[in-house]
Design a protein around this motif. Structure first.
Motif, PDB file in Angstrom:
ATOM      1  N   PHE A  61     117.977 -74.192   9.255  1.00 28.28           N
ATOM      2  CA  PHE A  61     118.362 -73.157  10.215  1.00 28.28           C
ATOM      3  C   PHE A  61     119.270 -72.184   9.485  1.00 28.28           C
ATOM      4  O   PHE A  61     120.296 -72.571   8.916  1.00 28.28           O
ATOM      5  CB  PHE A  61     119.095 -73.746  11.416  1.00 28.28           C
ATOM      6  N   GLY A  62     118.869 -70.899   9.486  1.00 28.48           N
ATOM      7  CA  GLY A  62     119.641 -69.926   8.735  1.00 28.48           C
ATOM      8  C   GLY A  62     119.616 -68.544   9.350  1.00 28.48           C
ATOM      9  O   GLY A  62     119.019 -68.305  10.403  1.00 28.48           O
ATOM     10  N   ILE A  63     120.271 -67.632   8.648  1.00 30.53           N
ATOM     11  CA  ILE A  63     120.362 -66.228   9.064  1.00 30.53           C
ATOM     12  C   ILE A  63     119.870 -65.374   7.911  1.00 30.53           C
ATOM     13  O   ILE A  63     120.190 -65.639   6.745  1.00 30.53           O
ATOM     14  CB  ILE A  63     121.812 -65.853   9.424  1.00 30.53           C
ATOM     15  N   TRP A  64     119.073 -64.344   8.222  1.00 30.18           N
ATOM     16  CA  TRP A  64     118.553 -63.459   7.183  1.00 30.18           C
ATOM     17  C   TRP A  64     118.541 -62.014   7.683  1.00 30.18           C
ATOM     18  O   TRP A  64     118.685 -61.750   8.877  1.00 30.18           O
ATOM     19  CB  TRP A  64     117.148 -63.893   6.762  1.00 30.18           C
ATOM     20  N   PHE A  65     118.387 -61.080   6.722  1.00 26.58           N
ATOM     21  CA  PHE A  65     118.277 -59.668   7.073  1.00 26.58           C
ATOM     22  C   PHE A  65     116.979 -59.447   7.852  1.00 26.58           C
ATOM     23  O   PHE A  65     115.906 -59.866   7.419  1.00 26.58           O
ATOM     24  CB  PHE A  65     118.276 -58.785   5.831  1.00 26.58           C
ATOM     25  N   ASN A  66     117.077 -58.781   8.982  1.00 28.72           N
ATOM     26  CA  ASN A  66     115.888 -58.468   9.784  1.00 28.72           C
ATOM     27  C   ASN A  66     115.234 -57.186   9.249  1.00 28.72           C
ATOM     28  O   ASN A  66     115.904 -56.301   8.713  1.00 28.72           O
ATOM     29  CB  ASN A  66     116.297 -58.272  11.247  1.00 28.72           C
ATOM     30  N   ARG A  67     113.932 -57.133   9.331  1.00 26.62           N
ATOM     31  CA  ARG A  67     113.143 -55.949   8.940  1.00 26.62           C
ATOM     32  C   ARG A  67     113.210 -55.648   7.440  1.00 26.62           C
ATOM     33  O   ARG A  67     112.907 -54.549   7.007  1.00 26.62           O
ATOM     34  CB  ARG A  67     113.576 -54.721   9.740  1.00 26.62           C
ATOM     35  N   ILE A  68     113.628 -56.611   6.628  1.00 28.02           N
ATOM     36  CA  ILE A  68     113.622 -56.454   5.173  1.00 28.02           C
ATOM     37  C   ILE A  68     112.767 -57.558   4.580  1.00 28.02           C
ATOM     38  O   ILE A  68     112.974 -58.741   4.876  1.00 28.02           O
ATOM     39  CB  ILE A  68     115.045 -56.502   4.593  1.00 28.02           C
ATOM     40  N   SER A  69     111.808 -57.155   3.761  1.00 29.48           N
ATOM     41  CA  SER A  69     110.900 -58.124   3.147  1.00 29.48           C
ATOM     42  C   SER A  69     110.999 -58.010   1.631  1.00 29.48           C
ATOM     43  O   SER A  69     111.062 -56.902   1.087  1.00 29.48           O
ATOM     44  CB  SER A  69     109.464 -57.860   3.605  1.00 29.48           C
ATOM     45  N   PRO A  70     111.005 -59.148   0.918  1.00 28.28           N
ATOM     46  CA  PRO A  70     110.968 -60.521   1.413  1.00 28.28           C
ATOM     47  C   PRO A  70     112.292 -60.927   2.037  1.00 28.28           C
ATOM     48  O   PRO A  70     113.303 -60.242   1.859  1.00 28.28           O
ATOM     49  CB  PRO A  70     110.682 -61.337   0.157  1.00 28.28           C
ATOM     50  N   ARG A  71     112.271 -62.044   2.752  1.00 24.42           N
ATOM     51  CA  ARG A  71     113.480 -62.511   3.436  1.00 24.42           C
ATOM     52  C   ARG A  71     114.601 -62.806   2.433  1.00 24.42           C
ATOM     53  O   ARG A  71     114.391 -63.432   1.409  1.00 24.42           O
ATOM     54  CB  ARG A  71     113.189 -63.799   4.203  1.00 24.42           C
ATOM     55  N   ILE A  72     115.790 -62.359   2.788  1.00 21.64           N
ATOM     56  CA  ILE A  72     116.995 -62.670   2.020  1.00 21.64           C
ATOM     57  C   ILE A  72     117.935 -63.413   2.958  1.00 21.64           C
ATOM     58  O   ILE A  72     118.414 -62.858   3.949  1.00 21.64           O
ATOM     59  CB  ILE A  72     117.673 -61.398   1.478  1.00 21.64           C
ATOM     60  N   PHE A  73     118.203 -64.677   2.650  1.00 27.14           N
ATOM     61  CA  PHE A  73     119.023 -65.519   3.523  1.00 27.14           C
ATOM     62  C   PHE A  73     120.497 -65.351   3.168  1.00 27.14           C
ATOM     63  O   PHE A  73     120.875 -65.373   1.994  1.00 27.14           O
ATOM     64  CB  PHE A  73     118.607 -66.983   3.383  1.00 27.14           C
ATOM     65  N   VAL A  74     121.326 -65.178   4.194  1.00 28.74           N
ATOM     66  CA  VAL A  74     122.753 -64.968   3.970  1.00 28.74           C
ATOM     67  C   VAL A  74     123.589 -66.160   4.409  1.00 28.74           C
ATOM     68  O   VAL A  74     124.769 -66.248   4.066  1.00 28.74           O
ATOM     69  CB  VAL A  74     123.239 -63.692   4.696  1.00 28.74           C
ATOM     70  N   TRP A  75     122.997 -67.081   5.159  1.00 35.49           N
ATOM     71  CA  TRP A  75     123.748 -68.265   5.602  1.00 35.49           C
ATOM     72  C   TRP A  75     122.761 -69.342   6.023  1.00 35.49           C
ATOM     73  O   TRP A  75     121.718 -69.037   6.618  1.00 35.49           O
ATOM     74  CB  TRP A  75     124.664 -67.914   6.779  1.00 35.49           C
ATOM     75  N   PRO A 153     131.368 -70.037   4.742  1.00 36.00           N
ATOM     76  CA  PRO A 153     130.434 -69.232   3.946  1.00 36.00           C
ATOM     77  C   PRO A 153     129.519 -70.087   3.082  1.00 36.00           C
ATOM     78  O   PRO A 153     129.859 -71.218   2.713  1.00 36.00           O
ATOM     79  CB  PRO A 153     131.369 -68.371   3.078  1.00 36.00           C
ATOM     80  N   GLY A 154     128.342 -69.524   2.795  1.00 33.08           N
ATOM     81  CA  GLY A 154     127.410 -70.175   1.884  1.00 33.08           C
ATOM     82  C   GLY A 154     127.498 -69.543   0.511  1.00 33.08           C
ATOM     83  O   GLY A 154     128.550 -69.574  -0.127  1.00 33.08           O
ATOM     84  N   ASP A 155     126.411 -68.915   0.069  1.00 29.99           N
ATOM     85  CA  ASP A 155     126.432 -68.259  -1.241  1.00 29.99           C
ATOM     86  C   ASP A 155     126.651 -66.756  -1.139  1.00 29.99           C
ATOM     87  O   ASP A 155     126.739 -66.077  -2.160  1.00 29.99           O
ATOM     88  CB  ASP A 155     125.133 -68.540  -2.009  1.00 29.99           C
ATOM     89  N   THR A 156     126.754 -66.222   0.111  1.00 31.90           N
ATOM     90  CA  THR A 156     126.792 -64.770   0.308  1.00 31.90           C
ATOM     91  C   THR A 156     128.077 -64.330   1.014  1.00 31.90           C
ATOM     92  O   THR A 156     128.487 -64.936   2.008  1.00 31.90           O
ATOM     93  CB  THR A 156     125.575 -64.316   1.129  1.00 31.90           C
ATOM     94  N   ASN A 778     116.701 -65.535 -12.730  1.00 30.64           N
ATOM     95  CA  ASN A 778     117.703 -66.470 -12.222  1.00 30.64           C
ATOM     96  C   ASN A 778     117.332 -67.042 -10.862  1.00 30.64           C
ATOM     97  O   ASN A 778     118.061 -67.865 -10.323  1.00 30.64           O
ATOM     98  CB  ASN A 778     119.070 -65.786 -12.116  1.00 30.64           C
ATOM     99  N   GLY A 779     116.197 -66.576 -10.288  1.00 33.68           N
ATOM    100  CA  GLY A 779     115.741 -67.219  -9.063  1.00 33.68           C
ATOM    101  C   GLY A 779     115.752 -66.370  -7.830  1.00 33.68           C
ATOM    102  O   GLY A 779     116.096 -66.865  -6.753  1.00 33.68           O
ATOM    103  N   GLU A 780     115.429 -65.059  -7.923  1.00 34.30           N
ATOM    104  CA  GLU A 780     115.227 -64.261  -6.703  1.00 34.30           C
ATOM    105  C   GLU A 780     114.182 -64.952  -5.861  1.00 34.30           C
ATOM    106  O   GLU A 780     113.166 -65.415  -6.354  1.00 34.30           O
ATOM    107  CB  GLU A 780     114.781 -62.855  -7.076  1.00 34.30           C
ATOM    108  N   ARG A 781     114.425 -65.080  -4.578  1.00 35.03           N
ATOM    109  CA  ARG A 781     113.645 -65.994  -3.752  1.00 35.03           C
ATOM    110  C   ARG A 781     112.168 -65.620  -3.661  1.00 35.03           C
ATOM    111  O   ARG A 781     111.304 -66.460  -3.671  1.00 35.03           O
ATOM    112  CB  ARG A 781     114.282 -66.067  -2.377  1.00 35.03           C
TER     113      ARG A 781
END
Length: 818
Positions: A61-75, A153-156, A778-781
């Protein structure tokens, strides 16, 4: 009409069974969120819900930027406890605790808050903060907030979030890296504010400091270039007796940015561009070798623009002089003369400095710099002092005690510091390259020089190229007028010394040959192995290329660039002396049927990453902005540990920081590695090097030359065409070199193939820059989809271009009228 009515009835009946959803930004205890449902913040900025990665049944279960592809998870909530092979449910209990349940109702994750509210609701705010509050209170940021994701906070690090550290208990909030690009479990790296001494921001791996961003100086952290950040963001740093906190906000609400720590321990800031529909890398750290914590040991200064990288501070000498080298800098420096204290000591001023580690410091906000100096002078244990705050001319006092650790030159973000030395050291400048944070010119003997002396020295420099009697450090001046002059500080070697080291330039000592001329292996009298590039009289490269390579490489210092030791010139002989690379060049491994077996995938991947770091330094992080123009496998040398080092800068060019591209009438380079816009039109930019890098990556993966590759029944293709065809057919792994017994990381392999194809796209603007390549490695998702590369022969040139192949990969030249 009858048919229309029937159609209408069917249409209405169909839609009577289709549920109508409206976007929700909150849920209540009676309204859980299932695995196929999401929350969307009120303005639509962020989305929250369950997700999984490709080829994995694990749910998070996480949070990501809406309407931006690919998904970038912030938490991510359950980052180390994913739901295995079942459907998740996210819900809020009657008293306000949050729960994640698996398909069997087992609790996977919860908030376990001891506080409660009567009418709880969980809401996703437009800041990406997930909050639990009393639904009867309309203020989401008020005292009614029971719990918020921003506290965990997570990584962001997002706008409005606070990084806090408690000065009493030592507890702190930290950014923690993911374990890998598709595993959000806590990784090995962490970023937080350390509270020992003056609080400072650090990056750690476990309990070990890997890099130090530094303390706050009133405007920014001392290790962060200020640049243009103030145009987009505002920063706040609050220090009280109980707590320190740091946050940033947006000056324009439409700005979209993220700051995070990668699985490899880098911190990066990105801004989203609506125009290009991609993330633009704005800043990255650690940016160079000097950002490695305490790389030079105690009482030393690091300067990425000098060679060697490390130098003892004024009044200090290497602890082990005979071992003072890149492998032993960590031993640091010790004082040459003990401090007199009561007998009087002085202070040496350094400007443009990233202040050293403040974990053993003392500070006071109210006293001025002069009072600060007096305090330090009266305390025999005080070793340095500086202003605490640089605003309005400086204020406050910061004192250091004990060794000075992790100090570096930082012209764009540094400040003044005063280092304590014995009184007798103040008049001696023999052991210091740096004064006021700048590199010293060649030191001429004597405290003053008369006009006659200057004329004599000028005559010696002009006559130098005709006769060189013994080695030394000289300032070389090339060019006929002042505009063409370039200064190079390099050790000069007598020709006879190099001739003896190479067995009189014996043919048996030749280890390679290129456009410059032959390269010899040599052994100096002290046992040091060297590689000597000798300019051939029949070389296509002449004095201009010799000057160019000497000037460029002498001003560069990076672990992934070959190190220039010195030079020798006598009459028509021109020699460049380099560190010796025992494993020679990359092409000797990947294109040799026997030796390629000794280069496994892990080594190949590390070589790709090392080449990328070297190019990033050339394009962005060095003092000069350099385009190599001849990057190829034969110009990648390998040291004893198989670390790659970019070499051969004879064709390299410097461009301005604001220049996007430039043109030339003299197209030079190697067929198969040149970008189409350069081969056809003479236009080159950093994206030209990116194209060459992409070719090298695909050659490393495929183990075959781009220019000599062919497929049965298809003699017009090359490696780029073959890679593209396999990619389109969903069979990219068929590109791989023979790998019997090799332990492969398929994700890394596929990522490298895709990065290679992204780099060799036809249009320069479609290719990523090297900072983005580093990010992807380095691992862009998720990576962008590449477009077709320009592998067709007609796209590489016209009748005036290079022939289909060049012998021994010699660089070829073509002239085009403009």
């Amino acid at each position: 009409m009858e048919i229309n009515m029937v159609t209408l009835v069917c249409f209405l009946q169909f839609f009577s069974f289709v549920p109508i959803f409206s976007a929700l930004d909150s849920i209540t205890p009676n309204q859980p969120l299932h695995y196929n449902e999401t929350l969307i913040s009120k303005a639509g900025s962020f989305e929250a819900g369950f997700f999984s990665f490709d080829n994995s049944q694990r749910q998070y279960f996480g949070i990501w930027f809406n309407r931006i592809s690919p998904r970038i998870f912030v938490w991510v909530a359950n980052r180390d406890t994913p739901i295995e092979n079942s459907s998740g449910v996210f819900r809020i209990a009657e008293k306000g605790n949050l729960f994640i349940l698996d398909g069997k109702g087992a609790i996977i994750w919860s908030t376990n808050s001891s506080d409660t509210v009567q009418n709880p609701v969980v809401q996703l705010l437009d800041s990406a903060n997930l909050v639990v509050k009393d639904r009867n209170n309309s203020n989401p940021d008020g005292d009614s907030v029971l719990w918020q994701s921003f506290d965990y906070p997570g990584d962001t690090f997002l706008p409005g979030m606070k990084l806090k550290s408690n000065l009493v208990t030592g507890e702190y909030r930290a950014l923690t890296s993911w374990r890998s690009s598709e595993d959000p479990a806590p990784g090995g790296f962490s970023l937080h504010i350390d509270t020992h001494g003056l609080p400072q921001e650090i990056i750690t791996k476990g309990k070990i400091i890997t890099s130090r961003i530094g303390p706050w100086n009133g405007i920014h952290f001392v290790g962060v270039p200020w640049g243009k950040r103030q145009q987009f963001l505002n920063f706040s740093f609050v220090l009280t007796e109980q707590e320190v906190s740091y946050e940033y906000g947006l000056l324009n609400s439409s700005t979209v940015t993220r700051y995070f720590i990668t699985p490899t321990g880098l911190v990066q800031r990105f801004f989203w561009s609506d125009q290009t529909q991609r993330w633009d890398l704005y800043a990255v750290g650690p940016a160079d070798q000097c950002e490695t914590y305490a790389i030079c040991g105690a009482n030393a200064n690091c300067d990425v623009n000098t060679s060697p990288l490390c130098e003892c501070l004024k009044g200090f000498t290497p602890k082990f002089q005979e071992k003072w080298s890149p492998d032993n800098w960590s031993d640091g420096c010790i004082r040459r003369i003990n401090l007199g204290c009561d007998n009087g000591d002085g202070f040496m001023k350094y400007e443009g400095i990233k202040l050293p580690d403040t974990s053993s410091s003392w500070f006071n906000k109210s006293i001025n710099l002069e009072e600060c100096k007096k305090l330090c002078s009266r305390n025999c244990s005080c070793t340095a002092y500086a202003n605490l705050d640089i605003r309005n001319g400086g204020s406050g006092c910061l004192l250091w005690f004990g060794d000075i650790v992790d100090m570096r030159i930082h012209a764009t973000a540094g400040q003044d510091i005063y280092i304590r030395v014995a009184a007798s050291e103040l008049g001696d400048t023999s052991n210091s390259r740096h004064f006021n944070g700048k590199r010293l010119a060649v030191i001429l003997v004597g405290s003053s020089i008369s006009i006659i002396g200057i004329m004599v020295i000028g005559f010696i420099i002009r006559a130098w190229s005709k006769k060189l009697e013994k080695p030394g450090i000289l300032k070389l001046i090339f060019g006929k007028d002042k505009k063409e002059k370039q200064d190079i500080n390099l050790p000069a070697f007598d020709l006879s010394i190099i001739a003896n080291a190479t067995n009189q330039f014996s043919a048996t000592n030749i280890i390679g040959e290129g456009g410059f001329g032959p390269v010899y292996k040599g052994v100096m009298d002290n046992g040091q192995e060297i590689a000597v590039k000798r300019l051939s009289q029949h070389s296509r490269q002449g004095p201009e290329e010799f000057k160019n390579e000497a000037m460029l490489i002498a001003n560069l210092q990076h672990r992934n660039l070959v190190k220039l030791i010195g030079f020798s010139i006598k009459d028509d002989e021109r020699l460049l002396i380099y560190e010796y690379m025992p494993n020679r060049s990359l092409d000797c491994f990947i294109f040799d049927q026997d030796r390629t077996k000794f280069l496994n995938w892990d080594q190949r991947f590390q070589i790709i990453c090392g080449i990328a770091r070297g190019l990033l330094y050339l394009h962005q992080d060095s003092r000069l902005r350099i385009i190599h123009r001849d990057l190829k496998t034969s110009n990648i040398l390998l040291d004893k540990n198989m670390n790659p080092k970019i070499s051969d800068f004879g064709l390299a060019r410097i461009i301005g920081r604001d220049e996007a591209q430039t043109k030339t009438k003299k197209v030079v380079g190697t067929y198969g590695y040149m970008s189409p816009e350069y081969a056809m039109h003479g236009s080159f930019s950093v994206k030209s090097d990116v194209f060459s890098f992409g070719v090298v990556v695909l050659e490393i993966v495929g183990g075959r030359r781009n220019t000599e590759f062919s497929v049965p029944h298809d003699h017009n293709t090359n490696l780029l065409a073959f890679a593209w065809e396999l990619w389109n057919k969903g069979r990219p792994l068929e590109l791989l070199y023979a790998s019997e017994g090799d332990s492969l990381t398929v994700d890394e392999l596929l990522r490298c193939i895709q990065i290679g194809l992204l780099c060799v796209q036809e249009r320069p603007e479609d290719r990523p820059d090297m900072s983005y390549v580093i990010l992807m490695l380095n691992g862009e998702r998720q990576l962008p989809k590449p477009r077709e590369p320009p592998f067709h022969p007609h796209k590489f040139g016209s009748s005036g271009s290079c022939p289909p192949k060049s012998i021994n990969e010699m660089s070829c030249t073509s002239l085009e009228a403009r």
